[in-house]
Design a protein around this motif. Structure first.
Motif, PDB file in Angstrom:
ATOM      1  N   ILE A 897       0.845  -1.212   0.000  1.00 14.99           N
ATOM      2  CA  ILE A 897       0.000   0.000   0.000  1.00 14.99           C
ATOM      3  C   ILE A 897       0.870   1.249   0.000  1.00 14.99           C
ATOM      4  N   VAL A 898       1.877   1.269   0.868  1.00 12.87           N
ATOM      5  CA  VAL A 898       2.738   2.450   0.966  1.00 12.87           C
ATOM      6  C   VAL A 898       3.491   2.679  -0.338  1.00 12.87           C
ATOM      7  N   SER A 899       3.856   1.576  -1.038  1.00 10.75           N
ATOM      8  CA  SER A 899       4.591   1.712  -2.296  1.00 10.75           C
ATOM      9  C   SER A 899       3.778   2.434  -3.360  1.00 10.75           C
ATOM     10  N   GLN A 900       2.441   2.512  -3.159  1.00 14.02           N
ATOM     11  CA  GLN A 900       1.583   3.249  -4.095  1.00 14.02           C
ATOM     12  C   GLN A 900       1.461   4.731  -3.721  1.00 14.02           C
ATOM     13  N   GLY A 901       2.114   5.130  -2.629  1.00  9.35           N
ATOM     14  CA  GLY A 901       2.049   6.523  -2.189  1.00  9.35           C
ATOM     15  C   GLY A 901       0.980   6.779  -1.164  1.00  9.35           C
ATOM     16  N   ILE A 902       0.332   5.750  -0.684  1.00  7.59           N
ATOM     17  CA  ILE A 902      -0.754   5.893   0.287  1.00  7.59           C
ATOM     18  C   ILE A 902      -0.156   5.967   1.684  1.00  7.59           C
ATOM     19  N   ASP A 903      -0.627   6.926   2.492  1.00 10.96           N
ATOM     20  CA  ASP A 903      -0.189   7.028   3.886  1.00 10.96           C
ATOM     21  C   ASP A 903      -1.023   6.095   4.761  1.00 10.96           C
ATOM     22  N   ILE A 904      -0.374   5.586   5.854  1.00  6.38           N
ATOM     23  CA  ILE A 904      -1.040   4.702   6.801  1.00  6.38           C
ATOM     24  C   ILE A 904      -1.222   5.452   8.121  1.00  6.38           C
ATOM     25  N   ALA A 905      -2.439   5.412   8.662  1.00  2.85           N
ATOM     26  CA  ALA A 905      -2.736   6.029   9.955  1.00  2.85           C
ATOM     27  C   ALA A 905      -3.244   4.970  10.916  1.00  2.85           C
ATOM     28  N   ILE A 906      -2.809   5.060  12.192  1.00  3.93           N
ATOM     29  CA  ILE A 906      -3.307   4.154  13.229  1.00  3.93           C
ATOM     30  C   ILE A 906      -4.452   4.845  13.940  1.00  3.93           C
ATOM     31  N   ASP A 907      -5.632   4.259  13.837  1.00  2.00           N
ATOM     32  CA  ASP A 907      -6.836   4.832  14.436  1.00  2.00           C
ATOM     33  C   ASP A 907      -6.938   4.413  15.902  1.00  2.00           C
ATOM     34  N   ASP A 908      -7.579   5.253  16.724  1.00  2.00           N
ATOM     35  CA  ASP A 908      -7.828   4.969  18.148  1.00  2.00           C
ATOM     36  C   ASP A 908      -6.536   4.653  18.888  1.00  2.00           C
ATOM     37  N   PHE A 909      -5.449   5.349  18.574  1.00  2.00           N
ATOM     38  CA  PHE A 909      -4.158   5.056  19.199  1.00  2.00           C
ATOM     39  C   PHE A 909      -4.245   5.293  20.708  1.00  2.00           C
ATOM     40  N   GLY A 910      -3.674   4.353  21.470  1.00  4.15           N
ATOM     41  CA  GLY A 910      -3.649   4.469  22.922  1.00  4.15           C
ATOM     42  C   GLY A 910      -4.688   3.624  23.619  1.00  4.15           C
ATOM     43  N   THR A 911      -5.681   3.127  22.844  1.00  2.00           N
ATOM     44  CA  THR A 911      -6.737   2.334  23.494  1.00  2.00           C
ATOM     45  C   THR A 911      -6.438   0.851  23.489  1.00  2.00           C
ATOM     46  N   GLY A 912      -5.467   0.415  22.690  1.00  2.00           N
ATOM     47  CA  GLY A 912      -5.139  -1.005  22.609  1.00  2.00           C
ATOM     48  C   GLY A 912      -3.742  -1.268  23.138  1.00  2.00           C
ATOM     49  N   TYR A 913      -3.053  -2.207  22.488  1.00  2.00           N
ATOM     50  CA  TYR A 913      -1.704  -2.594  22.911  1.00  2.00           C
ATOM     51  C   TYR A 913      -0.718  -1.707  22.148  1.00  2.00           C
ATOM     52  N   SER A 914      -0.543  -0.468  22.632  1.00  2.00           N
ATOM     53  CA  SER A 914       0.307   0.506  21.947  1.00  2.00           C
ATOM     54  C   SER A 914       1.762   0.145  22.178  1.00  2.00           C
ATOM     55  N   SER A 915       2.474  -0.100  21.092  1.00  2.00           N
ATOM     56  CA  SER A 915       3.874  -0.525  21.177  1.00  2.00           C
ATOM     57  C   SER A 915       4.724   0.323  20.252  1.00  2.00           C
ATOM     58  N   LEU A 916       5.844   0.826  20.819  1.00  2.00           N
ATOM     59  CA  LEU A 916       6.756   1.612  20.000  1.00  2.00           C
ATOM     60  C   LEU A 916       7.382   0.760  18.900  1.00  2.00           C
ATOM     61  N   SER A 917       7.514  -0.575  19.171  1.00  2.00           N
ATOM     62  CA  SER A 917       8.133  -1.440  18.170  1.00  2.00           C
ATOM     63  C   SER A 917       7.289  -1.495  16.908  1.00  2.00           C
ATOM     64  N   TYR A 918       5.937  -1.404  17.054  1.00  2.00           N
ATOM     65  CA  TYR A 918       5.082  -1.426  15.872  1.00  2.00           C
ATOM     66  C   TYR A 918       5.240  -0.138  15.072  1.00  2.00           C
ATOM     67  N   LEU A 919       5.403   0.969  15.783  1.00  2.00           N
ATOM     68  CA  LEU A 919       5.583   2.257  15.088  1.00  2.00           C
ATOM     69  C   LEU A 919       6.885   2.255  14.289  1.00  2.00           C
ATOM     70  N   LYS A 920       7.867   1.505  14.822  1.00  2.00           N
ATOM     71  CA  LYS A 920       9.159   1.443  14.143  1.00  2.00           C
ATOM     72  C   LYS A 920       9.143   0.429  13.012  1.00  2.00           C
ATOM     73  N   LYS A 921       8.438  -0.701  13.235  1.00  2.00           N
ATOM     74  CA  LYS A 921       8.481  -1.790  12.268  1.00  2.00           C
ATOM     75  C   LYS A 921       7.620  -1.515  11.038  1.00  2.00           C
ATOM     76  N   TYR A 922       6.401  -0.971  11.258  1.00  2.00           N
ATOM     77  CA  TYR A 922       5.464  -0.794  10.152  1.00  2.00           C
ATOM     78  C   TYR A 922       5.572   0.623   9.569  1.00  2.00           C
ATOM     79  N   PRO A 923       5.220   0.750   8.283  1.00  2.00           N
ATOM     80  CA  PRO A 923       5.348   2.064   7.607  1.00  2.00           C
ATOM     81  C   PRO A 923       4.202   3.010   7.960  1.00  2.00           C
ATOM     82  N   VAL A 924       4.103   3.380   9.238  1.00  2.00           N
ATOM     83  CA  VAL A 924       3.022   4.242   9.719  1.00  2.00           C
ATOM     84  C   VAL A 924       3.439   5.707   9.581  1.00  2.00           C
TER      85      VAL A 924
END
Length: 1008
Positions: A897-924
């Protein structure tokens, strides 16, 4: 008998002596043919024995080879650690228990012994004397090597040699393999040759006959009888068979005083070994004399009588008439002989046949006189055999062999023939005489004997033959394998040696009574192996009778059904119990529930059903993985079992759903007690492989017969009560009441209408702007789905989206949202493509269920290509839970998806299992702070700290921040102190239809 034109004897005396000599010669030929037949029969039996021994040795080595391959596979599967070596040592010991022909199994790495079932593994064996390096394995045998036979019971240790004085011997068998690290390993099995010796002895060979098992160079591996005198002929026979690429070789059958024996050789097809059976025909002569002593005595008397008569005639000069009578008598003997006699001229034309010829061939004498014997040809015998026979005969030799001929009526039959030429005084052949006898029945009997022997030896079922007194007369190899007893150990004994003690005498009495009545019995019996192990077997026993119809004994066929019974037990358990938790599954649960209802109906008591569903189990499963989720389910099962009575049933119905059946209910407080215990027990923390997790459960309770008279109704009502408990805030219990039926009905109706709504076009999208912090620019708009129901009006997504995610509709609905959102992007491009403003992006929410299917990226690619849009025109919003499901699949799609120029947003951040490793690993690229942190932002210092921290974190990671749910100016003023997050909320704009959004954008453009 036809008169022949022969030269008249010069005198009456010579004529008489000539007749006497012919008679004696005829008798001698007959006796010689009889002896040759006896020799041929012994040769055939020897060939059959050679094939039987070869077959037994081949099957034994094949089984041994499979055993060594199995050990090799287990060695290759491990790392040769001490634990692995110990496991392999135990495996080798178990193998020896089921392989009585083996005494010892050793595994050698290099020159060091690492496994030895007899000695300490630190004691190396003497490899140099085993002869395994000289063995050349056949490619079909997968590498089995057969070493040099040694004296002793076990392999000698390093520095020691065979016990030459030992009466025992062994054959080392080797198999090369490699360990997991590539090191070369050698598996050596010590084979007990007495296993073959016993088999050979059981064949009841003649004492003078010898049997040898040798390699292709003639080196003996196993022998019965002296080998030295026969070694050159055995080696010659093996080489001849190898040169002809044949499975069978036959040495010369010379009957000279020096070599009055024949050799039958069979080559093992998979191993470099040969079986040779040497038949001593000196003994054949003795046997023949014993068998034919009556006939020989009679013929001797006849010869003596003829000689005496001739002498008497010569001496007394009796008249020619008396001589003529004697010749006539001899002709009558020939005419009525049971042996077929046919005489032909030198060209092969038939001149005489006796009555036996007519009886056996069906042709009359007149039909064949003057014909060639080929009138009897069946066509099955090749012409080259007839040519070879004719060459022998015209050279003055005698030909013996078999014919496959055709009867006059077309039926085929076999006969054994001896054809000799009659030569006159001048050395010319005047006639050929053929003596033949039918052997069709004999060959059929031999074939039946061979087939019966093969079936008996190769049958997978154990076969036991007894006499009428139940004394064992014969058993097959499968009997030895199943029971552990060798044939020599059970012959003459009764099957009582196999008794397990589990059956009463009445049981056995019933078996014999049925055998006596029906001559047949079939059933299951528990017996005991030689090692004491009890096992079940399926037995079929039949009575057998002699030709007179009298009981001769019994035949029992049985098979070990231990594995089958174990499999049946496993199948029953798998069919009724959950494989993960060991609790009763839905199948057994329904049975137990019906039993509880039936018991309550008889005893006029009540029963209860508790339906449990775990709260937040999906979160644990998605966060820590399915393995951790399985551990949690196992602990839940243990805790629930500790909360109930012994008479209650805890079952797992599937996924995270459990049920408790409470029969014999006397008071409702019992249900409350069990439910409260379950709520408390399941809410305690779980230690899961280094992780700590917290869950709860929701419990629905239905009472029999108050809430349902049948099990199906009771389950439905308990399930409805459970959903009511979830709606009440989870971690609670609720009893069923009739109002719940109505809620369930509405929920079901809503689900049905939802499927039709997509087809009818009742869904539509609204768009809520996302502003810059100063409220001047619309950076993007979020597409939000709405449902306009024809009767209920607008239905909130909070009501129908969870239902869609529980069903497959979320995929169709999600694809429709993508299509409509892209269509709106195209509309924006059309309206404002030339305007000097930045067109807002359209943000699309995508469910985690859509990502699990794996086709989100493909749908987006398709729609962008179809509408000629760029990926920079849209955003994709996902929840944190989507990042923790199938990480490999999720990452692959997000990367696409990102390779097409589309940005990724994480919705409802902070209500689930918020992990810095996911922010680093995935193209958010964006974080959306949930509305729950904004509602009390003005008064709650903790919320202020959290929001400030999230915005600061996003800035440090170069992520854009969106704050949703901003509804007051005070909230906006506080947010502006934390930086420049984007704002979404009712304060600046509510969700609106596409036409209203277009009007808003146009008005903003007019202000520019």
């Amino acid at each position: 008998m036809r008169k022949y034109d022969v030269k008249k004897p010069p005198s009456f005396t010579k004529w008489l002596y000539g007749g006497l000599i012919c008679a004696i010669s005829l008798i001698g030929i007959t006796l010689w043919l009889s002896f040759l037949q006896s020799v041929d029969e012994r040769n055939e039996r020897s060939a059959l024995h050679a094939r039987m021994i070869q077959s037994t040795i081949t099957r034994t080595f094949e089984a041994l080879e499979i055993t060594l391959i199995s050990l090799s596979d287990d060695l290759r599967a491990g790392n040769l650690s001490p634990e692995h070596i110990n496991d392999m040592h135990n495996r080798a010991l178990k193998t020896l228990k089921f392989a009585p022909q083996l005494r010892q199994i050793t595994v050698v790495k290099g020159s060091n012994t690492i496994i030895d079932t007899h000695n300490d593994a630190n004691d190396n064996i003497n490899l140099n004397i085993l002869g395994l390096n000289d063995s050349y394995p056949n490619p079909f045998s997968l590498g089995l090597m057969i070493g040099t036979p040694l004296k002793g019971r076990f392999l000698p240790k390093e520095g020691y040699f065979p016990e030459e004085g030992s009466i025992r011997s062994l054959i080392p068998i080797g198999f090369e393999t490699r360990a997991a690290d590539g090191d070369k390993l050698l598996i050596i099995a010590t084979f007990n040759p007495s296993y073959f010796k016993r088999y050979i002895n059981d064949l009841n060979l003649e004492k003078a006959d010898s049997v040898y098992l040798t390699d292709f160079n003639g080196n003996v591996v196993l022998q019965k009888g002296l080998y030295g005198p026969n070694r050159p002929r055995v080696i010659s026979n093996i080489k001849a068979a190898l040169a002809e690429n044949a499975d069978v070789g036959n040495a010369d059958s010379s009957l000279s005083p020096i070599q009055f024996s024949t050799i039958s050789t069979e080559l093992l097809s998979k191993y470099p070994l040969a079986v040779s059976v040497v038949t001593d025909h000196k003994h054949s002569l003795i046997l023949w004399l014993k068998q034919k002593n009556g006939l020989i005595f009679i013929l001797f008397i006849a010869i003596a009588a003829l000689s005496f008569g001739t002498f008497f005639l010569v001496r007394t000069s009796k008249s020619a008439l008396k001589m003529k009578d004697e010749v006539h008598l001899l002709s009558q003997v020939v005419e009525h002989s049971p042996t077929i006699i046919a005489i032909t001229d030198p060209d092969g034309a038939i001149e005489y046949v006796n009555a036996s010829f007519e009886n056996i061939t069906g042709y009359s004498r007149d039909e064949v006189i003057g014909q060639n014997p080929r009138v009897l040809k069946s066509g099955d015998t090749p012409d080259n055999e007839y040519e070879a026979m004719w060459e022998i005969l015209v050279d003055g030799g005698t030909w013996t062999g078999e014919f496959h001929n055709k009867h006059k009526d077309g039926t085929l039959y076999w006969e054994y023939a001896s054809i000799s030429p009659l030569i006159n005084e001048d050395g010319a052949i005047t006639h050929f005489i053929a003596l033949k006898r039918p052997i069709t029945d004999e060959k059929a009997a031999q074939e039946k004997l061979r087939l019966a022997s093969d079936v008996f030896s190769s049958a997978a079922e154990a076969i036991m033959v007894t006499d009428r007194n139940s004394r064992i007369q014969m058993v097959n190899p499968s009997f030895e394998q199943i029971t552990g007893y060798q044939q020599s150990e059970v012959l003459g004994r009764t099957p009582a040696i196999l008794k397990s003690g589990k059956h009463s005498e009445h049981f056995y009495k019933t078996v014999f009574e049925e055998l006596e009545a029906k001559c047949f019995w079939e059933g299951e019996i528990w017996n005991r192996r030689k090692n004491g192990e009890l096992y079940p077997q399926w037995v079929v026993i039949s009575s057998r009778f002699d030709p007179q119809g009298d009981l001769e004994g019994y035949v029992a066929l049985f098979s070990d059904i231990t594995k089958r019974k174990h499999n049946e037990a496993v199948i029953i358990h798998q069919a009724n119990y959950d494989a993960l938790t060991g609790l009763p599954n839905r199948n057994l649960f329904e049975d137990r529930l019906n039993q509880a209802i039936a018991f309550s109906e008889r005893s006029q008591t009540k029963a209860a059903l508790l339906y449990l569903d775990l709260d937040r189990f999906k979160y644990v499963n998605d966060t820590f993985g399915h393995y951790t989720g399985d551990l949690l389910l196992q602990q839940v099962a243990e805790r629930l079992q500790a909360c109930v009575r012994k008479s209650d049933t805890v079952a797992r119905l599937g996924g995270d759903e459990f049920a408790i059946i409470v029969p014999e209910l006397e008071k409702l407080s019992t249900i409350d007690n069990i439910a409260d215990k379950a709520l408390h027990a399941l809410s305690l923390p779980y230690q899961l492989d280094g992780h700590e997790a917290y869950i709860s459960c929701s419990i629905g309770i239905a009472i029999y017969p108050d809430n349902g008279a049948i099990s199906e109704k009771l389950v439905i009502n308990a399930d409805n009560a459970m959903y009511k408990a979830k709606e009440a805030g989870r971690n609670t219990r609720d009893y069923f009441n009739e109002d719940m039926n109505e809620d369930s009905r509405k929920r079901s109706l809503l689900e049905q209408n939802m499927y039709k709504a997509l087809e009818r076009g009742e869904f539509y999208l609204v768009y809520q702007p996302i502003w810059s912090t100063d409220g001047q620019n619309i950076e993007s708009v979020e597409a939000l789905i709405r449902w306009l129901h024809p009767e209920r009006g607008t239905i909130s997504p909070l009501e129908f989206i969870p239902l869609a995610e529980e069903s497959a509709l979320i995929h169709s609905l999600g694809e429709w949202i993508i299509q409509e959102s892209c269509r709106f992007v195209k509309q924006l491009r059309t309206c404002f493509g030339e305007a000097p403003v930045e067109i807002p992006k359209v943000s699309i929410n995508i469910s985690s269920a859509q990502f699990l299917r794996g086709n989100v990226a493909d749908i987006l690619n398709r729609e962008l290509a179809a509408l000629s849009l760029n990926g920079t025109d849209i955003l994709v919003e996902i929840t944190e839970s989507a990042l923790m499901m199938d990480q490999k699949r999720i990452y692959s799609q997000l990367d696409n998806i990102v390779s097409q120029g589309i940005d990724i947003a994480i919705d409802d951040f902070g209500t689930g299992y918020s992990s810095l490793s996911y922010l680093k690993k995935y193209p958010v690229k964006r974080l959306k702070i949930d509305k729950s942190f904004i509602d009390d932002l003005v008064t709650d210092k903790d919320d202020q700290a959290l929001v400030s921290g999230i915005i600061s974190l996003a800035n440090s990671l170069s992520l854009k921040t969106i704050v949703e749910g901003v509804e007051t100016q005070e909230q906006l003023d506080i947010l502006r102190q934390y930086g420049s997050p984007m704002i979404q909320g009712y304060l600046l704009a509510k969700p609106m239809t596409d036409d209203l959004l277009l009007d808003l954008l146009k008005s903003r453009l007019a202000q520019v």
